[in-house]
Scaffold this active site. Structure first.
Site, mmCIF file in Angstrom:
data_model
loop_
_atom_site.group_PDB
_atom_site.id
_atom_site.type_symbol
_atom_site.label_atom_id
_atom_site.label_comp_id
_atom_site.label_asym_id
_atom_site.label_seq_id
_atom_site.Cartn_x
_atom_site.Cartn_y
_atom_site.Cartn_z
ATOM 1 N N ARG A 102 4.110 -11.236 22.607
ATOM 2 C CA ARG A 102 4.023 -11.724 21.222
ATOM 3 C C ARG A 102 3.729 -13.214 21.299
ATOM 4 O O ARG A 102 4.523 -13.987 21.847
ATOM 5 C CB ARG A 102 5.342 -11.480 20.481
ATOM 6 C CG ARG A 102 5.430 -12.278 19.205
ATOM 7 C CD ARG A 102 6.544 -11.865 18.295
ATOM 8 N NE ARG A 102 6.249 -10.582 17.675
ATOM 9 C CZ ARG A 102 6.908 -10.104 16.625
ATOM 10 N NH1 ARG A 102 7.897 -10.785 16.080
ATOM 11 N NH2 ARG A 102 6.582 -8.929 16.110
ATOM 12 N N HIS A 129 -1.537 -7.056 14.693
ATOM 13 C CA HIS A 129 -0.213 -6.482 14.983
ATOM 14 C C HIS A 129 -0.368 -4.954 15.102
ATOM 15 O O HIS A 129 0.119 -4.188 14.272
ATOM 16 C CB HIS A 129 0.773 -6.853 13.867
ATOM 17 C CG HIS A 129 2.212 -6.697 14.236
ATOM 18 N ND1 HIS A 129 2.628 -6.275 15.491
ATOM 19 C CD2 HIS A 129 3.352 -6.917 13.527
ATOM 20 C CE1 HIS A 129 3.952 -6.246 15.519
ATOM 21 N NE2 HIS A 129 4.416 -6.615 14.337
ATOM 22 N N GLN A 132 2.713 -2.442 14.970
ATOM 23 C CA GLN A 132 3.247 -2.239 13.631
ATOM 24 C C GLN A 132 2.408 -1.205 12.882
ATOM 25 O O GLN A 132 2.941 -0.309 12.224
ATOM 26 C CB GLN A 132 3.256 -3.565 12.866
ATOM 27 C CG GLN A 132 3.787 -3.444 11.447
ATOM 28 C CD GLN A 132 5.258 -3.085 11.396
ATOM 29 O OE1 GLN A 132 6.090 -3.734 12.020
ATOM 30 N NE2 GLN A 132 5.597 -2.028 10.660
ATOM 31 N N ASP A 220 3.109 -8.136 2.852
ATOM 32 C CA ASP A 220 3.696 -8.887 3.976
ATOM 33 C C ASP A 220 3.986 -10.304 3.466
ATOM 34 O O ASP A 220 3.526 -10.699 2.383
ATOM 35 C CB ASP A 220 2.713 -8.899 5.159
ATOM 36 C CG ASP A 220 3.279 -9.564 6.402
ATOM 37 O OD1 ASP A 220 4.521 -9.689 6.511
ATOM 38 O OD2 ASP A 220 2.478 -9.977 7.279
ATOM 39 N N CYS A 260 6.175 -4.476 6.687
ATOM 40 C CA CYS A 260 6.466 -4.537 8.122
ATOM 41 C C CYS A 260 7.826 -5.167 8.407
ATOM 42 O O CYS A 260 8.404 -4.918 9.452
ATOM 43 C CB CYS A 260 5.360 -5.305 8.830
ATOM 44 S SG CYS A 260 5.123 -6.978 8.191
ATOM 45 N N ARG A 292 8.781 2.138 14.594
ATOM 46 C CA ARG A 292 8.326 1.221 15.652
ATOM 47 C C ARG A 292 8.762 1.752 17.009
ATOM 48 O O ARG A 292 8.005 1.742 17.979
ATOM 49 C CB ARG A 292 8.919 -0.191 15.435
ATOM 50 C CG ARG A 292 8.419 -0.937 14.213
ATOM 51 C CD ARG A 292 6.950 -1.327 14.327
ATOM 52 N NE ARG A 292 6.679 -2.144 15.496
ATOM 53 C CZ ARG A 292 6.865 -3.468 15.579
ATOM 54 N NH1 ARG A 292 7.293 -4.132 14.523
ATOM 55 N NH2 ARG A 292 6.590 -4.132 16.674
HETATM 56 N N1 NVA Z 1 2.589 -11.722 9.217
HETATM 57 C C1 NVA Z 1 3.921 -11.785 9.771
HETATM 58 C C2 NVA Z 1 4.289 -10.469 10.371
HETATM 59 C C3 NVA Z 1 5.678 -10.411 10.943
HETATM 60 C C4 NVA Z 1 6.005 -9.096 11.566
HETATM 61 C C5 NVA Z 1 3.986 -12.887 10.804
HETATM 62 O O1 NVA Z 1 3.055 -13.010 11.606
HETATM 63 O O2 NVA Z 1 4.951 -13.643 10.788
HETATM 64 N N1 CP Z 2 7.720 -6.224 11.955
HETATM 65 C C1 CP Z 2 8.007 -6.899 13.080
HETATM 66 O O1 CP Z 2 7.187 -7.025 13.986
HETATM 67 O O2 CP Z 2 9.270 -7.387 13.108
HETATM 68 P P1 CP Z 2 9.853 -8.464 14.137
HETATM 69 O O3 CP Z 2 9.153 -9.769 13.844
HETATM 70 O O4 CP Z 2 11.319 -8.513 13.814
HETATM 71 O O5 CP Z 2 9.599 -8.003 15.526
#
Ligand code: NVA
Ligand code: CP
Length: 305
Positions: A102, A129, A132, A220, A260, A292
């Site tokens: 990540r 992502h 997800q 989101d 998500c 997930r």
């Molecule tokens: N768009 C959000 C998704 C989190 C799972 C982010 O990147 O923070």
């Molecule tokens: N939706 C998601 O990826 O959650 P986290 O940021 O908690 O991993």
């Protein structure tokens, strides 16, 4: 399929095969049927951003598959002190059987895959992502018993989620309408991909148009990880890009709502979704979070077995 870097690398058949395996692993998990398919294997999980779901579901998933998962904070790896990603990839390939990462730049994920010799899984970048969206597709199929022919509406930021949802929805036969404020549209490469699907893809700056007749509504956060400094500007720009009870009346009466997570829905601090809309659809949203685990186990089995 060697890696999961972004959904556009996968064929429709590969996506559906992951979903089918995820359903099977979920069934086995619920019925106490052990599936130690990855016994003796180790997944390294590199995190340059925060996480609740991704970390816990990958770690638990790997344990349930009989393997081991290592949490690696990028700030504590030498990568955080400037060791090149391509060297990190070559080193980690000597110890591990797979890497989940990540991070911010998609290029880092792509480089890990290019220079390493083991499968790489994108656990979220600024661009995509995919894990997800596999869980989202699995959840939609559970509720609607199909994907092909459904109408999907995404309300909000043209971010990593929007980019991956557009590809995932179109590849599985759904039509998708995206409502984003001007200047916050999805990635141009993704928009080019979507254009090939003709009128199955609609981009608008009107949430009500996007939500009209939808089977699935999705939103989101307005400010993603790494955009904290823009939060106030974004709050102003995204007014009207919210899932609320009024918007829900535009969708089909049996529409499901997905998010998500994490979500900003607390009364007094409601942003992309109101507390009322969120709680009415909490069953779907938390099934989605659970999925997930199952979807990612399927990905790991496909890549690491
Ligand atoms: N768009 C959000 C998704 C989190 C799972 C982010 O990147 O923070
Ligand atoms: N939706 C998601 O990826 O959650 P986290 O940021 O908690 O991993």
């Amino acid at each position: 399929m060697k890696h999961l870097l972004k959904l556009s690398d996968l064929t429709t058949e590969e996506i559906l095969a992951i979903l089918n395996l995820a359903d099977q692993l979920k069934y086995e998990n619920k019925h106490g049927i052990a599936h130690h398919i990855l016994r003796g294997k180790t997944l390294g999980m590199i995190f340059a951003k925060a996480s609740t779901r991704t970390r816990v579901s990958f770690e638990t998933g790997m344990y349930q598959l009989g393997g081991n998962a290592l949490f690696l904070s990028s700030s504590e790896l030498q990568i955080g002190r400037g060791e090149p990603v391509r060297d990190t990839a070559r080193v980690l390939s000597r110890y591990l059987d797979g890497i989940m990462i990540r991070t911010f730049a998609q290029q880092e994920v792509d480089d890990l895959a290019e220079y390493g010799t083991i499968p790489v899984i994108n656990g979220l970048t600024d661009y995509a992502h995919p894990c997800q969206v596999l869980a989202d597709l699995m959840t939609i199929r559970e509720y609607k018993k199909k994907l092909d022919g459904l109408k999907f509406a995404y309300i909000g930021d043209g971010n990593n989620m929007a980019n991956s949802l557009i590809v995932g929805a179109l590849k599985t036969g759904m039509s998708i309408s995206v409502a984003s404020p001007k200047g916050y549209e999805p990635d141009t490469g993704v928009l080019d991909f979507a254009k090939k699907y003709g009128n199955k893809f609609v981009l608008t700056d009107n949430s009500e148009i996007a939500a009209e007749g939808a089977d699935v509504l999705y939103t989101d956060v307005w400010a993603s990880m790494g955009q904290e400094k823009e939060a106030e500007i974004r709050k102003a720009a995204f007014k009207g890009f919210q899932i609320n009870d009024k918007l829900l009346t535009r969708a089909n009466s049996d529409a499901i709502v997905l998010h998500c997570l994490p979500a900003h829905h607390t009364v007094g601090n409601e942003e992309e979704i109101t507390d009322s809309a969120f709680e009415k659809h909490a069953n779907e949203i938390f099934d989605e979070a659970e999925n997930r685990l199952h979807a990612q186990k399927a990905v790991m089995v496909k890549l690491m077995d």
